[in-house]
Design an enzyme around this catalytic site. Sequence first.
Site, mmCIF file in Angstrom:
data_model
loop_
_atom_site.group_PDB
_atom_site.id
_atom_site.type_symbol
_atom_site.label_atom_id
_atom_site.label_comp_id
_atom_site.label_asym_id
_atom_site.label_seq_id
_atom_site.Cartn_x
_atom_site.Cartn_y
_atom_site.Cartn_z
ATOM 1 N N SER A 23 0.810 -1.224 0.000
ATOM 2 C CA SER A 23 0.000 0.000 0.000
ATOM 3 C C SER A 23 0.838 1.267 0.000
ATOM 4 O O SER A 23 0.337 2.326 -0.342
ATOM 5 C CB SER A 23 -0.927 0.014 1.215
ATOM 6 O OG SER A 23 -0.169 -0.143 2.395
ATOM 7 N N ASP A 74 -3.856 7.314 8.433
ATOM 8 C CA ASP A 74 -4.905 6.435 8.962
ATOM 9 C C ASP A 74 -4.391 5.410 9.976
ATOM 10 O O ASP A 74 -5.094 4.476 10.299
ATOM 11 C CB ASP A 74 -5.590 5.700 7.809
ATOM 12 C CG ASP A 74 -4.649 4.725 7.126
ATOM 13 O OD1 ASP A 74 -3.435 4.784 7.386
ATOM 14 O OD2 ASP A 74 -5.122 3.889 6.331
ATOM 15 N N HIS A 78 -0.710 4.370 7.139
ATOM 16 C CA HIS A 78 -0.225 5.101 5.963
ATOM 17 C C HIS A 78 0.015 6.571 6.270
ATOM 18 O O HIS A 78 -0.531 7.097 7.238
ATOM 19 C CB HIS A 78 -1.234 4.937 4.819
ATOM 20 C CG HIS A 78 -1.565 3.496 4.567
ATOM 21 N ND1 HIS A 78 -2.661 2.883 5.110
ATOM 22 C CD2 HIS A 78 -0.896 2.552 3.875
ATOM 23 C CE1 HIS A 78 -2.666 1.601 4.755
ATOM 24 N NE2 HIS A 78 -1.607 1.372 4.009
#
Length: 390
Positions: free
Chosen positions: A47, A355, A358
């Site tokens: 990610s 979050d 990230h």
Amino acid sequence: MRLSWSLGTGNYAMDTCVLFLLLLLSSKPVSATFSCYFPAVFNFGDSNSDTGGLAAAFGQFSSPNGETFFHRPAGRVSDGRLLIDFMVQSLGLPYLSAFLDALGSNFTHGANFATGGSTIRPQNTTRHQSGLSPISLNVQSYQFNDFVVRTQIIRKVEGLFKELVPKPEAFTHGLYTFDIGQNDLTGGLFQNLTVDQVKASIPNILGQFETVVKDVYDKGGRFFWIHNTGPIGCLPFVLEHLPIDERQMDTNGCANPFNELARFFNDKLKDLVNQLREQLPKAVITYVDIYKARYTLISQAHTQGFEHPLRVCCGYGQKYNYNIHVGCGGKVVSKNGKEIFVGSCKDPSVRIMWDGIHYTEAANKWVFNRIVNGSYSDPPVSLLMACHRQ
Ligand SMILES: *[C@@H]1O[C@H](CO)[C@@H](O)[C@H](O)[C@H]1NC(C)=O
Ligand SMILES: *[C@@H]1O[C@H](CO)[C@@H](O)[C@H](O)[C@H]1NC(C)=O
Ligand SMILES: *[C@@H]1O[C@H](CO)[C@@H](O)[C@H](O)[C@H]1NC(C)=O
Ligand SMILES: *[C@@H]1O[C@H](CO)[C@@H](O)[C@H](O)[C@H]1NC(C)=O
């Protein structure tokens, strides 16, 4: 005579022409250091660099992801751009389409095989059980190999699709970027392995990484840009769910044992990169210390214009404004029965953690500005020079 040259991406042909004239006019031999021309970027990762792969396979992220830059969820877990976005942008290339994204993708200048939750090793858990992606690095490698073969078949057929795939030289002149490994470490910890058990799995993890790099080299890839893994002991989702003794926290509030694990992994990754340089004589490999860049940002947050370094911008509750059960964009019902939307903080541009796992666009941009000139790289070459062997 030493020329330091900066080529505008659009005017490559013209600059080359000027350069050719200069070479003709110069009577002495020229040892020149020119900016590289990377016609494409092929990215492998998780990610930290996923620009739409996981979203294409498992559904788009919810708002407010994407709010700062794309103004809608854009397949990235952040309020805006990721490091890879700033990188391709600085090379004069468009943002990378995700290989898995069937809609509107244009692979002329590269493809992104990364998906959120990817690990280097294939996992034995489902995404539902562990949050880890089934698209581990070996799968990304299968996809890349298929991509190399089929795009060149498509190029031979007249029609629209031909205009959406790379030219053959993109694979030999392109930059191959890797940002993966974080989830192998955190995945192990979340499966209740001890730090020492996770450490013991690192040779196996890096062995599988090595296989993929060598495979890309066998397919003609020459330029590699490899990110190490960040300070996982500073991530709120780790701090919240893998509680450790206060005495094992550092002065920045990060968990020493987990950061030490990340540094251990990075040392072994760096050793591997050194071995690969010997084994792959035509490869140019840049190792980038993302750990140091991110940790520097966290530890100097205030002097760098950021606030609450470990506090999550888009989250809800508990010590770090992070709760594993209520993610960014989710809803919670408060004690008095009111529904609360888990939105973002007032000003994401002064925040680091997006979050809980990230980073914000602002943090990504800060890190990009540090790594782009090579000051966190081994060898210390800038992104634009990453095709030259030192
Ligand atoms: C795909 O991208 C290339 C390079 O940016 C561009 O020239 C081409 O027009 C694009 N194709 C389509 C169909 O948008
Ligand atoms: C998955 O299971 C296989 C067979 O037991 C094992 O060799 C492998 O290490 C496991 N993978 C992970 C990521 O734990
Ligand atoms: C890890 O340990 C916790 C606490 O003992 C337990 O609740 C959880 O189910 C364990 N997780 C796994 C994957 O075994
Ligand atoms: C690289 O850029 C950073 C941030 O802009 C700057 O602080 C640093 O001095 C630069 N390093 C080199 C070697 O140019």
